[in-house]
Design an enzyme around this catalytic site. Structure first.
Site, mmCIF file in Angstrom:
data_model
loop_
_atom_site.group_PDB
_atom_site.id
_atom_site.type_symbol
_atom_site.label_atom_id
_atom_site.label_comp_id
_atom_site.label_asym_id
_atom_site.label_seq_id
_atom_site.Cartn_x
_atom_site.Cartn_y
_atom_site.Cartn_z
ATOM 1 N N PHE A 62 1.142 -1.084 0.092
ATOM 2 C CA PHE A 62 -0.122 0.402 -0.078
ATOM 3 C C PHE A 62 0.334 1.230 -0.249
ATOM 4 O O PHE A 62 0.264 2.206 0.089
ATOM 5 C CB PHE A 62 -0.671 0.036 1.295
ATOM 6 C CG PHE A 62 -1.886 -1.356 1.550
ATOM 7 C CD1 PHE A 62 -2.837 -1.154 0.406
ATOM 8 C CD2 PHE A 62 -1.721 -2.127 2.386
ATOM 9 C CE1 PHE A 62 -3.538 -2.925 0.380
ATOM 10 C CE2 PHE A 62 -2.271 -3.162 2.844
ATOM 11 C CZ PHE A 62 -3.228 -3.673 1.921
ATOM 12 N N ALA A 64 4.572 3.268 -0.658
ATOM 13 C CA ALA A 64 5.639 3.458 -1.450
ATOM 14 C C ALA A 64 6.738 4.278 -0.669
ATOM 15 O O ALA A 64 6.561 5.589 -0.534
ATOM 16 C CB ALA A 64 5.882 4.511 -2.746
ATOM 17 N N TRP A 65 8.319 4.096 -1.199
ATOM 18 C CA TRP A 65 8.976 4.845 -0.039
ATOM 19 C C TRP A 65 10.985 3.729 -0.707
ATOM 20 O O TRP A 65 10.851 3.346 -1.457
ATOM 21 C CB TRP A 65 9.010 4.703 0.863
ATOM 22 C CG TRP A 65 9.354 3.819 1.882
ATOM 23 C CD1 TRP A 65 9.129 2.396 1.380
ATOM 24 C CD2 TRP A 65 8.770 3.583 3.358
ATOM 25 N NE1 TRP A 65 8.833 1.213 2.745
ATOM 26 C CE2 TRP A 65 8.751 1.693 3.419
ATOM 27 C CE3 TRP A 65 9.111 4.214 4.022
ATOM 28 C CZ2 TRP A 65 9.264 1.178 4.492
ATOM 29 C CZ3 TRP A 65 9.095 3.718 5.935
ATOM 30 C CH2 TRP A 65 8.864 2.221 6.006
ATOM 31 N N ASN A 66 11.710 5.310 -0.186
ATOM 32 C CA ASN A 66 12.846 5.319 -0.647
ATOM 33 C C ASN A 66 14.278 5.067 0.685
ATOM 34 O O ASN A 66 13.910 5.725 1.167
ATOM 35 C CB ASN A 66 13.275 5.921 -2.018
ATOM 36 C CG ASN A 66 12.045 6.104 -3.249
ATOM 37 O OD1 ASN A 66 12.361 4.674 -3.589
ATOM 38 N ND2 ASN A 66 12.023 7.738 -3.568
ATOM 39 N N HIS A 73 27.415 17.783 1.926
ATOM 40 C CA HIS A 73 27.522 19.289 0.402
ATOM 41 C C HIS A 73 27.024 18.829 -0.753
ATOM 42 O O HIS A 73 27.674 18.552 -1.621
ATOM 43 C CB HIS A 73 28.822 19.465 1.086
ATOM 44 C CG HIS A 73 28.531 19.609 2.066
ATOM 45 N ND1 HIS A 73 28.632 21.411 2.820
ATOM 46 C CD2 HIS A 73 29.057 19.273 3.410
ATOM 47 C CE1 HIS A 73 28.608 21.269 4.374
ATOM 48 N NE2 HIS A 73 29.537 20.162 4.207
ATOM 49 N N HIS A 83 31.772 22.335 9.893
ATOM 50 C CA HIS A 83 32.270 22.448 7.807
ATOM 51 C C HIS A 83 33.550 22.378 7.688
ATOM 52 O O HIS A 83 34.323 21.662 7.160
ATOM 53 C CB HIS A 83 31.591 22.522 7.056
ATOM 54 C CG HIS A 83 31.630 22.344 5.366
ATOM 55 N ND1 HIS A 83 32.046 21.088 4.917
ATOM 56 C CD2 HIS A 83 32.236 23.454 4.692
ATOM 57 C CE1 HIS A 83 32.469 21.001 3.630
ATOM 58 N NE2 HIS A 83 32.666 22.522 3.425
ATOM 59 N N HIS A 212 35.002 30.207 3.337
ATOM 60 C CA HIS A 212 34.697 29.055 3.711
ATOM 61 C C HIS A 212 35.721 29.127 5.220
ATOM 62 O O HIS A 212 35.079 29.100 5.836
ATOM 63 C CB HIS A 212 34.916 27.755 3.265
ATOM 64 C CG HIS A 212 34.276 27.141 2.270
ATOM 65 N ND1 HIS A 212 34.317 26.782 0.762
ATOM 66 C CD2 HIS A 212 33.542 25.902 2.879
ATOM 67 C CE1 HIS A 212 33.762 27.116 0.512
ATOM 68 N NE2 HIS A 212 33.425 25.613 1.308
#
Length: 263
Positions: A62, A64-66, A73, A83, A212
């Protein structure tokens, strides 16, 4: 006007279309261009993978998923202070510890699209930012600064988007004094339409990769691979850029949105 009345007015403006929600994000999938670094510096982010768990079949009749394999990043993404080595000591420098009010802020959009079309190595300087402020008004504390280059129009091709040759990548970005200046103005972050927040030539600057290096040293944020900045005014829009609440996350793909007033 009270805060409650102001929110009510915003709701009215959203419903009648006088405030438009503009999507600033690229689609995220296996063809998303990803940053390539010299092999002596780092391991590249793996390509994005999307795997089906079920789609109305024996594994899930019933639903749908992934499940996904994805780097922090990747695509249109948020850079948290942790980061970069200069931001490593901030307790609130991870995606799950940044104060959430910092994900919603006014935005300044500096149009460098004509210059970038002529010169892919175009650099925005502090002088260029001051000239923009003289025309549109000062950058205020707590506001985003975005560099519009229309580079997102290259996003359909990784080779065009990265724009690399034997001398390295060629893409527009900020100079050292540009980032220093917007930090002096109190900007909360810096964003671009290129693969990263720095110019392609930024490795040769001093300090290297100033967006950065300096932003995260100041506990500020970055946004990369933004789209559709041509739909935003120089001033007057609100940027919503909330990373996933990844535990100790250094960044995250985002669905960046802008609230833009329309006449």
């Amino acid at each position: 006007m009270s805060a409650a009345a102001a929110l009510g007015k915003l709701t009215e403006l959203l419903l009648n279309g006088r405030v438009e929600v503009v999507d600033l994000s690229a689609p995220l999938g296996p063809d998303t261009p990803l940053l390539k670094l010299p092999p002596e510096l780092a391991v590249d982010t793996p390509k994005i993978e999307i795997h089906t768990i079920s789609e109305y079949d024996d594994n899930g009749p019933f639903w749908a998923w992934n499940w996904l394999k994805i780097g922090e990043h990747s695509g249109t993404h948020f850079d948290a202070p942790h980061h970069w080595i200069t931001g490593k000591d901030y307790a609130d420098g991870y995606t799950d510890s940044i104060p959430v009010q910092n994900f919603v802020a006014p935005v300044n959009v500096i149009d460098c699209s004509a210059e970038s079309a002529k010169n892919p190595d175009f650099l925005l300087t502090a002088e260029g930012v001051r000239a923009w402020e003289a025309k549109y008004g000062a950058i205020s504390e707590g506001e985003w600064v975005l560099m519009r280059t229309d580079w997102d129009r290259r996003n359909g091709s990784e080779s065009d988007f990265l724009n690399m040759d034997e001398n390295g990548p060629h893409s527009p970005g900020p100079t050292v004094d540009c980032i220093e200046y917007i930090l002096e103005r109190g900007a909360i972050g810096w964003g671009t339409q290129c693969i990263g927040t720095d110019a392609g030539s930024a490795g040769g600057m001093e300090p290297p990769f100033p967006a950065h290096n300096l932003l995260h040293k100041a506990n500020k944020y970055g946004l990369a691979s933004l789209c559709s900045l041509d739909k935003l005014p120089p001033k007057g829009a609100i940027l919503i850029a909330a990373p996933l609440k990844i535990a100790k996350g250094t960044g995250s793909p985002v669905r960046a949105l802008a609230l833009v007033p329309r006449t």
